[in-house]
Scaffold this motif. Structure first.
Motif, PDB file in Angstrom:
ATOM      1  N   GLU A 132       6.934   3.927 -11.106  1.00 14.19           N
ATOM      2  CA  GLU A 132       6.323   2.644 -10.736  1.00 14.19           C
ATOM      3  C   GLU A 132       5.007   2.429 -11.480  1.00 14.19           C
ATOM      4  O   GLU A 132       4.706   1.312 -11.902  1.00 14.19           O
ATOM      5  N   GLU A 133       4.240   3.475 -11.638  1.00 18.18           N
ATOM      6  CA  GLU A 133       2.980   3.388 -12.379  1.00 18.18           C
ATOM      7  C   GLU A 133       3.245   3.018 -13.843  1.00 18.18           C
ATOM      8  O   GLU A 133       2.525   2.199 -14.425  1.00 18.18           O
ATOM      9  N   MET A 134       4.283   3.605 -14.421  1.00 17.29           N
ATOM     10  CA  MET A 134       4.660   3.250 -15.796  1.00 17.29           C
ATOM     11  C   MET A 134       4.964   1.761 -15.890  1.00 17.29           C
ATOM     12  O   MET A 134       4.554   1.086 -16.839  1.00 17.29           O
ATOM     13  N   LEU A 135       5.660   1.232 -14.889  1.00 18.15           N
ATOM     14  CA  LEU A 135       6.041  -0.177 -14.880  1.00 18.15           C
ATOM     15  C   LEU A 135       4.824  -1.077 -14.637  1.00 18.15           C
ATOM     16  O   LEU A 135       4.727  -2.152 -15.223  1.00 18.15           O
ATOM     17  N   ARG A 136       3.893  -0.623 -13.795  1.00 17.48           N
ATOM     18  CA  ARG A 136       2.669  -1.395 -13.570  1.00 17.48           C
ATOM     19  C   ARG A 136       1.862  -1.520 -14.864  1.00 17.48           C
ATOM     20  O   ARG A 136       1.290  -2.562 -15.163  1.00 17.48           O
ATOM     21  N   GLU A 137       1.812  -0.426 -15.618  1.00 13.90           N
ATOM     22  CA  GLU A 137       1.073  -0.438 -16.882  1.00 13.90           C
ATOM     23  C   GLU A 137       1.729  -1.331 -17.929  1.00 13.90           C
ATOM     24  O   GLU A 137       1.053  -1.893 -18.772  1.00 13.90           O
ATOM     25  N   ASP A 138       3.071  -1.402 -17.856  1.00 14.80           N
ATOM     26  CA  ASP A 138       3.812  -2.215 -18.826  1.00 14.80           C
ATOM     27  C   ASP A 138       5.024  -2.816 -18.119  1.00 14.80           C
ATOM     28  O   ASP A 138       6.092  -2.210 -18.077  1.00 14.80           O
ATOM     29  N   PRO A 139       4.879  -4.023 -17.537  1.00 14.79           N
ATOM     30  CA  PRO A 139       5.957  -4.640 -16.766  1.00 14.79           C
ATOM     31  C   PRO A 139       7.262  -4.871 -17.554  1.00 14.79           C
ATOM     32  O   PRO A 139       8.316  -5.037 -16.962  1.00 14.79           O
ATOM     33  N   GLU A 140       7.192  -4.840 -18.862  1.00 17.94           N
ATOM     34  CA  GLU A 140       8.389  -5.026 -19.688  1.00 17.94           C
ATOM     35  C   GLU A 140       9.021  -3.700 -20.114  1.00 17.94           C
ATOM     36  O   GLU A 140       9.986  -3.694 -20.874  1.00 17.94           O
ATOM     37  N   ASN A 141       8.508  -2.593 -19.624  1.00 18.60           N
ATOM     38  CA  ASN A 141       8.966  -1.265 -20.029  1.00 18.60           C
ATOM     39  C   ASN A 141      10.400  -1.017 -19.531  1.00 18.60           C
ATOM     40  O   ASN A 141      10.631  -0.750 -18.353  1.00 18.60           O
ATOM     41  N   LYS A 142      11.352  -1.117 -20.446  1.00 22.40           N
ATOM     42  CA  LYS A 142      12.783  -0.963 -20.109  1.00 22.40           C
ATOM     43  C   LYS A 142      13.092   0.464 -19.634  1.00 22.40           C
ATOM     44  O   LYS A 142      13.924   0.667 -18.755  1.00 22.40           O
ATOM     45  N   THR A 143      12.410   1.440 -20.225  1.00 22.47           N
ATOM     46  CA  THR A 143      12.640   2.827 -19.810  1.00 22.47           C
ATOM     47  C   THR A 143      12.218   3.021 -18.358  1.00 22.47           C
ATOM     48  O   THR A 143      12.963   3.617 -17.567  1.00 22.47           O
ATOM     49  N   ALA A 144      11.061   2.508 -17.990  1.00 26.23           N
ATOM     50  CA  ALA A 144      10.585   2.627 -16.611  1.00 26.23           C
ATOM     51  C   ALA A 144      11.537   1.917 -15.656  1.00 26.23           C
ATOM     52  O   ALA A 144      11.836   2.431 -14.568  1.00 26.23           O
ATOM     53  N   GLN A 145      12.029   0.755 -16.051  1.00 28.58           N
ATOM     54  CA  GLN A 145      12.993   0.027 -15.218  1.00 28.58           C
ATOM     55  C   GLN A 145      14.259   0.849 -15.015  1.00 28.58           C
ATOM     56  O   GLN A 145      14.776   0.959 -13.899  1.00 28.58           O
ATOM     57  N   MET A 146      14.751   1.473 -16.100  1.00 24.17           N
ATOM     58  CA  MET A 146      15.954   2.304 -16.012  1.00 24.17           C
ATOM     59  C   MET A 146      15.710   3.534 -15.139  1.00 24.17           C
ATOM     60  O   MET A 146      16.553   3.927 -14.339  1.00 24.17           O
ATOM     61  N   LEU A 147      14.546   4.146 -15.259  1.00 26.31           N
ATOM     62  CA  LEU A 147      14.223   5.330 -14.462  1.00 26.31           C
ATOM     63  C   LEU A 147      14.166   5.004 -12.969  1.00 26.31           C
ATOM     64  O   LEU A 147      14.656   5.776 -12.138  1.00 26.31           O
ATOM     65  N   ILE A 148      13.581   3.862 -12.624  1.00 27.04           N
ATOM     66  CA  ILE A 148      13.530   3.444 -11.219  1.00 27.04           C
ATOM     67  C   ILE A 148      14.936   3.164 -10.706  1.00 27.04           C
ATOM     68  O   ILE A 148      15.305   3.574  -9.599  1.00 27.04           O
ATOM     69  N   GLU A 149      15.737   2.500 -11.517  1.00 34.40           N
ATOM     70  CA  GLU A 149      17.123   2.218 -11.135  1.00 34.40           C
ATOM     71  C   GLU A 149      17.894   3.522 -10.894  1.00 34.40           C
ATOM     72  O   GLU A 149      18.612   3.660  -9.906  1.00 34.40           O
ATOM     73  N   ASN A 150      17.729   4.489 -11.792  1.00 33.92           N
ATOM     74  CA  ASN A 150      18.396   5.778 -11.621  1.00 33.92           C
ATOM     75  C   ASN A 150      17.892   6.504 -10.375  1.00 33.92           C
ATOM     76  O   ASN A 150      18.673   7.086  -9.620  1.00 33.92           O
ATOM     77  N   PHE A 151      16.573   6.463 -10.156  1.00 33.02           N
ATOM     78  CA  PHE A 151      15.989   7.101  -8.981  1.00 33.02           C
ATOM     79  C   PHE A 151      16.647   6.558  -7.711  1.00 33.02           C
ATOM     80  O   PHE A 151      17.043   7.317  -6.826  1.00 33.02           O
ATOM     81  N   ASP A 152      16.739   5.233  -7.622  1.00 31.07           N
ATOM     82  CA  ASP A 152      17.326   4.598  -6.442  1.00 31.07           C
ATOM     83  C   ASP A 152      18.797   4.964  -6.286  1.00 31.07           C
ATOM     84  O   ASP A 152      19.267   5.220  -5.172  1.00 31.07           O
ATOM     85  N   GLN A 153      19.520   5.025  -7.387  1.00 31.08           N
ATOM     86  CA  GLN A 153      20.933   5.395  -7.347  1.00 31.08           C
ATOM     87  C   GLN A 153      21.089   6.852  -6.898  1.00 31.08           C
ATOM     88  O   GLN A 153      21.985   7.187  -6.142  1.00 31.08           O
ATOM     89  N   ALA A 154      20.173   7.724  -7.326  1.00 27.52           N
ATOM     90  CA  ALA A 154      20.250   9.146  -6.991  1.00 27.52           C
ATOM     91  C   ALA A 154      19.919   9.426  -5.531  1.00 27.52           C
ATOM     92  O   ALA A 154      20.281  10.481  -5.007  1.00 27.52           O
ATOM     93  N   SER A 155      19.258   8.484  -4.858  1.00 35.71           N
ATOM     94  CA  SER A 155      18.750   8.743  -3.506  1.00 35.71           C
ATOM     95  C   SER A 155      19.834   9.056  -2.483  1.00 35.71           C
ATOM     96  O   SER A 155      19.543   9.625  -1.443  1.00 35.71           O
ATOM     97  N   SER A 156      21.080   8.733  -2.780  1.00 35.34           N
ATOM     98  CA  SER A 156      22.168   9.029  -1.840  1.00 35.34           C
ATOM     99  C   SER A 156      22.940  10.302  -2.209  1.00 35.34           C
ATOM    100  O   SER A 156      23.950  10.623  -1.578  1.00 35.34           O
TER     101      SER A 156
END
Length: 174
Positions: A132-156
Motif C-alpha cells: 500500500e505504501e508503494m501505491l501511495r508513493e506512486d498511484p500508477e505503480n502497476k507492480t504495487a497494484q498486482m502485489l495487492i491483488e495477489n495479497f488479497d487472493q492469497a488471503s484465503s
C-alpha cells in the motif's frame, strides 16, 4: 504368512517451520494422514532422523526454505525426503517448481527426493502495508497494484482444495 505393506514398516517424520500458520496447517494434515506411522512431528530436531521418510514443510523465504531447515537438510543421509511448502504467490505453477527445485538442491545427493507439493499461503498484514505504501508513493505503480491483488487472493489460502490436493499427494507418497 501375509505380506507386510511398505507403509506398515516405514517410519515417517514431519519436520516443519511455519511463519504465519500456513505450513503448520499443511504439516498437521500430513501428520493426520500418516497416523501412527508418524514418529516425530515438529521443528527440526535430531529425533526426526530415526525416520525412514522425512516430510519437510517450509514457508518460502527468498525463493527457498529458511536457514534452520537448510541446516537440517544438510544432515540428512540415506533418507527419502518429501518436500511440501507454501508461498505467498501462487498464480504460476512454474514459480512453485522453481522453489521446489531450490529446496531440493539443499538436500544431499545420497537421499531420495520426491516430487514435492506447494500451494499458496496467506501473508502477514505488514506485507500488504508495504505494498500500500508503494501505491501511495506512486498511484500508477502497476507492480504495487498486482502485489495487492495477489495479497488479497492469497488471503484465503491454503484453502480446502489446497488441503485436498495435499492429502492426495501424501497418499501418492506412501
Amino acid at each position: 504368512m501375509s505380506a507386510i505393506g511398505l507403509e506398515e514398516i516405514m517410519k515417517y517424520a514431519v519436520v516443519y517451520k511455519s511463519l504465519t500458520g500456513n505450513t503448520e496447517l499443511l504439516a498437521e494434515t500430513v501428520r493426520d494422514e500418516l497416523g501412527d506411522a508418524c514418529i516425530y512431528f515438529g521443528v527440526p530436531d535430531a529425533k526426526a532422523l530415526d525416520a525412514d521418510v522425512i516430510f519437510l514443510g517450509f514457508w518460502t523465504d527468498k525463493g527457498n526454505c529458511e536457514e534452520s531447515l537448510k541446516s537440517f537438510l544438510e544432515g540428512l543421509h540415506g533418507k527419502r525426503v518429501e518436500l511440501f511448502g507454501t508461498a505467498g504467490f501462487g498464480k504460476d505453477p512454474s514459480y512453485f517448481e522453481k522453489i521446489l527445485e531450490a529446496v531440493k538442491a539443499e538436500v544431499p545427493k545420497d537421499n531420495q527426493i520426491g516430487t514435492g507439493y506447494m500451494c499458496q499461503g496467506k501473508m502477514g498484514q505488514r506485507i500488504r502495508k508495504k505494498y500500500e505504501e508503494m501505491l501511495r508513493e506512486d498511484p500508477e505503480n502497476k507492480t504495487a497494484q498486482m502485489l495487492i491483488e495477489n495479497f488479497d487472493q492469497a488471503s484465503s489460502h491454503p484453502d480446502e482444495k489446497d488441503v485436498e490436493n495435499l492429502v492426495n499427494w501424501v497418499k501418492a507418497c506412501r
